[in-house]
Design a protein around this motif. Structure first.
Motif, PDB file in Angstrom:
ATOM      1  N   ASN A  24       0.810  -1.219   0.000  1.00 15.74           N
ATOM      2  CA  ASN A  24       0.000   0.000   0.000  1.00 15.74           C
ATOM      3  C   ASN A  24       0.847   1.273   0.000  1.00 15.74           C
ATOM      4  OD1 ASN A  24      -2.486  -1.387   0.052  1.00 15.74           O
ATOM      5  ND2 ASN A  24      -2.204  -1.750   2.236  1.00 15.74           N
ATOM      6  N   LEU A  25       2.130   1.137   0.331  1.00 18.02           N
ATOM      7  CA  LEU A  25       3.021   2.291   0.381  1.00 18.02           C
ATOM      8  C   LEU A  25       4.087   2.183  -0.696  1.00 18.02           C
ATOM      9  CD1 LEU A  25       3.615   2.565   4.239  1.00 18.02           C
ATOM     10  CD2 LEU A  25       1.930   3.791   2.842  1.00 18.02           C
ATOM     11  N   GLU A  26       4.526   3.333  -1.214  1.00 17.15           N
ATOM     12  CA  GLU A  26       5.596   3.325  -2.197  1.00 17.15           C
ATOM     13  C   GLU A  26       6.940   3.080  -1.511  1.00 17.15           C
ATOM     14  OE1 GLU A  26       5.754   6.499  -5.028  1.00 17.15           O
ATOM     15  OE2 GLU A  26       3.661   6.236  -5.619  1.00 17.15           O
ATOM     16  N   CYS A  27       7.822   2.410  -2.240  1.00 17.70           N
ATOM     17  CA  CYS A  27       9.178   2.182  -1.771  1.00 17.70           C
ATOM     18  C   CYS A  27      10.096   2.233  -2.984  1.00 17.70           C
ATOM     19  CB  CYS A  27       9.298   0.837  -1.059  1.00 17.70           C
ATOM     20  SG  CYS A  27       9.027  -0.589  -2.131  1.00 17.70           S
ATOM     21  N   GLY A  28      11.393   2.186  -2.760  1.00 20.37           N
ATOM     22  CA  GLY A  28      12.310   2.238  -3.891  1.00 20.37           C
ATOM     23  C   GLY A  28      13.666   1.665  -3.553  1.00 20.37           C
ATOM     24  N   GLY A  29      14.422   1.413  -4.598  1.00 24.20           N
ATOM     25  CA  GLY A  29      15.760   0.883  -4.442  1.00 24.20           C
ATOM     26  C   GLY A  29      16.612   1.242  -5.644  1.00 24.20           C
ATOM     27  N   TYR A  30      17.852   0.811  -5.613  1.00 25.59           N
ATOM     28  CA  TYR A  30      18.829   1.178  -6.638  1.00 25.59           C
ATOM     29  C   TYR A  30      19.218  -0.026  -7.488  1.00 25.59           C
ATOM     30  CZ  TYR A  30      18.999   5.525  -4.161  1.00 25.59           C
ATOM     31  OH  TYR A  30      18.636   6.718  -3.590  1.00 25.59           O
ATOM     32  N   LEU A  31      19.499   0.240  -8.746  1.00 24.06           N
ATOM     33  CA  LEU A  31      19.842  -0.789  -9.723  1.00 24.06           C
ATOM     34  C   LEU A  31      21.327  -0.736 -10.042  1.00 24.06           C
ATOM     35  CD1 LEU A  31      16.929   0.018 -12.214  1.00 24.06           C
ATOM     36  CD2 LEU A  31      16.939  -1.776 -10.457  1.00 24.06           C
ATOM     37  N   PHE A  32      21.930  -1.916 -10.184  1.00 29.13           N
ATOM     38  CA  PHE A  32      23.334  -2.025 -10.582  1.00 29.13           C
ATOM     39  C   PHE A  32      23.417  -2.931 -11.796  1.00 29.13           C
ATOM     40  CE2 PHE A  32      23.396  -0.630  -6.277  1.00 29.13           C
ATOM     41  CZ  PHE A  32      24.454   0.266  -6.236  1.00 29.13           C
ATOM     42  N   GLY A  33      24.274  -2.572 -12.730  1.00 31.59           N
ATOM     43  CA  GLY A  33      24.400  -3.376 -13.932  1.00 31.59           C
ATOM     44  C   GLY A  33      25.300  -2.727 -14.955  1.00 31.59           C
ATOM     45  N   HIS A  60       3.736   8.569  -2.876  1.00 32.05           N
ATOM     46  CA  HIS A  60       5.004   9.301  -2.984  1.00 32.05           C
ATOM     47  C   HIS A  60       6.125   8.533  -2.285  1.00 32.05           C
ATOM     48  CE1 HIS A  60       7.513  12.875  -3.378  1.00 32.05           C
ATOM     49  NE2 HIS A  60       7.918  12.647  -2.145  1.00 32.05           N
ATOM     50  N   PHE A  61       7.316   8.557  -2.903  1.00 38.99           N
ATOM     51  CA  PHE A  61       8.515   8.022  -2.270  1.00 38.99           C
ATOM     52  C   PHE A  61       9.673   8.955  -2.590  1.00 38.99           C
ATOM     53  CE2 PHE A  61      12.451   5.571  -2.219  1.00 38.99           C
ATOM     54  CZ  PHE A  61      12.405   5.081  -0.932  1.00 38.99           C
ATOM     55  N   THR A  62      10.494   9.244  -1.588  1.00 41.12           N
ATOM     56  CA  THR A  62      11.649  10.118  -1.771  1.00 41.12           C
ATOM     57  C   THR A  62      12.930   9.337  -1.527  1.00 41.12           C
ATOM     58  OG1 THR A  62      10.378  12.033  -1.032  1.00 41.12           O
ATOM     59  CG2 THR A  62      12.781  12.231  -0.976  1.00 41.12           C
ATOM     60  N   PHE A  63      13.845   9.412  -2.491  1.00 45.16           N
ATOM     61  CA  PHE A  63      15.181   8.838  -2.329  1.00 45.16           C
ATOM     62  C   PHE A  63      16.039   9.894  -1.639  1.00 45.16           C
ATOM     63  CE2 PHE A  63      13.581   6.401  -5.925  1.00 45.16           C
ATOM     64  CZ  PHE A  63      14.036   5.126  -5.647  1.00 45.16           C
ATOM     65  N   SER A  64      16.384   9.671  -0.391  1.00 43.75           N
ATOM     66  CA  SER A  64      17.192  10.655   0.331  1.00 43.75           C
ATOM     67  C   SER A  64      18.653  10.555  -0.106  1.00 43.75           C
ATOM     68  CB  SER A  64      17.088  10.427   1.839  1.00 43.75           C
ATOM     69  OG  SER A  64      17.835   9.280   2.209  1.00 43.75           O
ATOM     70  N   LEU A  81      33.181  -6.519  -8.676  1.00 44.06           N
ATOM     71  CA  LEU A  81      33.814  -7.738  -9.173  1.00 44.06           C
ATOM     72  C   LEU A  81      33.303  -8.155 -10.547  1.00 44.06           C
ATOM     73  CD1 LEU A  81      33.975  -9.813  -5.879  1.00 44.06           C
ATOM     74  CD2 LEU A  81      35.797  -8.486  -6.950  1.00 44.06           C
ATOM     75  N   ASN A  82      32.031  -7.927 -10.833  1.00 46.50           N
ATOM     76  CA  ASN A  82      31.512  -8.301 -12.145  1.00 46.50           C
ATOM     77  C   ASN A  82      31.414  -7.112 -13.102  1.00 46.50           C
ATOM     78  OD1 ASN A  82      29.163  -6.941 -11.452  1.00 46.50           O
ATOM     79  ND2 ASN A  82      27.886  -8.759 -11.336  1.00 46.50           N
ATOM     80  N   GLY A  83      32.029  -5.996 -12.733  1.00 48.28           N
ATOM     81  CA  GLY A  83      32.068  -4.828 -13.617  1.00 48.28           C
ATOM     82  C   GLY A  83      30.792  -4.013 -13.655  1.00 48.28           C
ATOM     83  N   SER A  84      29.866  -4.288 -12.769  1.00 44.11           N
ATOM     84  CA  SER A  84      28.611  -3.540 -12.742  1.00 44.11           C
ATOM     85  C   SER A  84      28.792  -2.207 -12.038  1.00 44.11           C
ATOM     86  CB  SER A  84      27.526  -4.352 -12.034  1.00 44.11           C
ATOM     87  OG  SER A  84      27.217  -5.503 -12.770  1.00 44.11           O
ATOM     88  N   LYS A  85      27.948  -1.267 -12.414  1.00 39.86           N
ATOM     89  CA  LYS A  85      27.959   0.076 -11.835  1.00 39.86           C
ATOM     90  C   LYS A  85      26.535   0.466 -11.466  1.00 39.86           C
ATOM     91  CE  LYS A  85      31.661   1.464 -14.902  1.00 39.86           C
ATOM     92  NZ  LYS A  85      32.049   2.275 -16.015  1.00 39.86           N
ATOM     93  N   PHE A  86      26.418   1.582 -10.759  1.00 33.97           N
ATOM     94  CA  PHE A  86      25.101   2.158 -10.492  1.00 33.97           C
ATOM     95  C   PHE A  86      24.460   2.458 -11.846  1.00 33.97           C
ATOM     96  CE2 PHE A  86      22.745   6.210 -10.191  1.00 33.97           C
ATOM     97  CZ  PHE A  86      21.662   5.749  -9.457  1.00 33.97           C
ATOM     98  N   ILE A  87      23.266   1.931 -12.063  1.00 28.19           N
ATOM     99  CA  ILE A  87      22.642   2.056 -13.375  1.00 28.19           C
ATOM    100  C   ILE A  87      21.245   2.680 -13.301  1.00 28.19           C
ATOM    101  CG2 ILE A  87      21.597  -0.238 -13.519  1.00 28.19           C
ATOM    102  CD1 ILE A  87      23.688   1.271 -16.295  1.00 28.19           C
ATOM    103  N   GLY A  88      20.785   3.053 -12.096  1.00 29.44           N
ATOM    104  CA  GLY A  88      19.471   3.685 -11.998  1.00 29.44           C
ATOM    105  C   GLY A  88      18.752   3.293 -10.725  1.00 29.44           C
ATOM    106  N   CYS A  89      17.429   3.432 -10.769  1.00 31.42           N
ATOM    107  CA  CYS A  89      16.633   3.092  -9.592  1.00 31.42           C
ATOM    108  C   CYS A  89      15.272   2.547 -10.004  1.00 31.42           C
ATOM    109  CB  CYS A  89      16.482   4.291  -8.664  1.00 31.42           C
ATOM    110  SG  CYS A  89      15.474   5.602  -9.329  1.00 31.42           S
ATOM    111  N   TYR A  90      14.600   2.003  -9.006  1.00 32.84           N
ATOM    112  CA  TYR A  90      13.222   1.545  -9.204  1.00 32.84           C
ATOM    113  C   TYR A  90      12.404   2.056  -8.044  1.00 32.84           C
ATOM    114  CZ  TYR A  90      13.938  -2.021  -5.578  1.00 32.84           C
ATOM    115  OH  TYR A  90      14.194  -2.660  -4.392  1.00 32.84           O
ATOM    116  N   HIS A  91      11.105   2.154  -8.273  1.00 37.29           N
ATOM    117  CA  HIS A  91      10.204   2.411  -7.160  1.00 37.29           C
ATOM    118  C   HIS A  91       8.848   1.783  -7.451  1.00 37.29           C
ATOM    119  CE1 HIS A  91       8.984   5.934  -9.611  1.00 37.29           C
ATOM    120  NE2 HIS A  91       7.871   5.952  -8.895  1.00 37.29           N
ATOM    121  N   SER A  92       8.096   1.594  -6.393  1.00 35.91           N
ATOM    122  CA  SER A  92       6.776   0.993  -6.540  1.00 35.91           C
ATOM    123  C   SER A  92       5.722   2.091  -6.599  1.00 35.91           C
ATOM    124  CB  SER A  92       6.484   0.055  -5.365  1.00 35.91           C
ATOM    125  OG  SER A  92       6.328   0.796  -4.169  1.00 35.91           O
TER     126      SER A  92
END
Length: 175
Positions: A24-33, A60-64, A81-92
């Motif tokens: 019922n609430l928005e949340c978010g996280g970060y993507l690596f790739g 509403h969700f805020t990425f602090s 180790l696998n060459g991935s980097k910060f590639i973006g974010c997701y949220h619900s």
């Protein structure tokens, strides 16, 4: 030109699990790739995510800045180790449809310098959509492909319709 976001099945499962902790609430996280631009395609491969059990409101969700700093520090440690980097974010979108709002679009342009991905998942609809922000600050709707560890298509490879309804239904994944 095809715009494709590839996400590993186990990463998608973890993203959905996170978004359904409190649907019922928005949340978010970060993507690596990894980001790859060819003559014909723009491809983002998501190899990992970082999230904490931080929730916003139902609309509403805020990425602090501290949340992002923790994600970047931990992500560099885990994914270098696998060459991935910060590639973006997701949220619900909690109780709302999986659509990029005007605010979502503004945030993509303001916070992503280039070559990033953004995902929105709606627990209510069980749908996932994605965008790719290019180096020219152009936002492109992307086809989402679920892959396994060997980089082969695992379940579903949808074709984007020519209309604005660019949404992948996760209900089709169980077939």
């Amino acid at each position: 030109m095809a715009n494709i976001i590839k996400i590993r099945g186990m990463i998608l499962d973890e993203l959905i699990k996170h978004c359904n902790i409190n649907p019922n609430l928005e949340c978010g996280g970060y993507l690596f790739g990894k980001f790859k631009n060819t003559d014909t395609d723009t491809i983002v491969t998501i190899n990992g995510i970082y999230y904490e059990q931080i929730f916003g409101r139902e609309d509403h969700f805020t990425f602090s800045p501290l949340y992002k700093a923790r994600a970047l520090n931990r992500g560099k440690e885990i994914y270098r180790l696998n060459g991935s980097k910060f590639i973006g974010c997701y949220h619900s979108h909690g109780k709302y449809p999986a659509l990029f709002s005007d605010t979502d679009r503004i945030m993509e342009i303001l916070h992503y310098t280039s070559n990033k991905a953004a995902l929105i998942y709606s627990p209510m609809e069980d749908k996932l959509i994605g965008d790719i922000v290019t180096s020219t600050k152009e936002i492109r709707a992307a086809r989402i492909t679920v892959i396994n560890q060997e980089e082969f298509d695992r379940i579903y490879f949808p074709t984007l319709p020519k209309t604005s309804g660019k949404v992948l239904s996760l209900k089709n994944l169980s077939k």
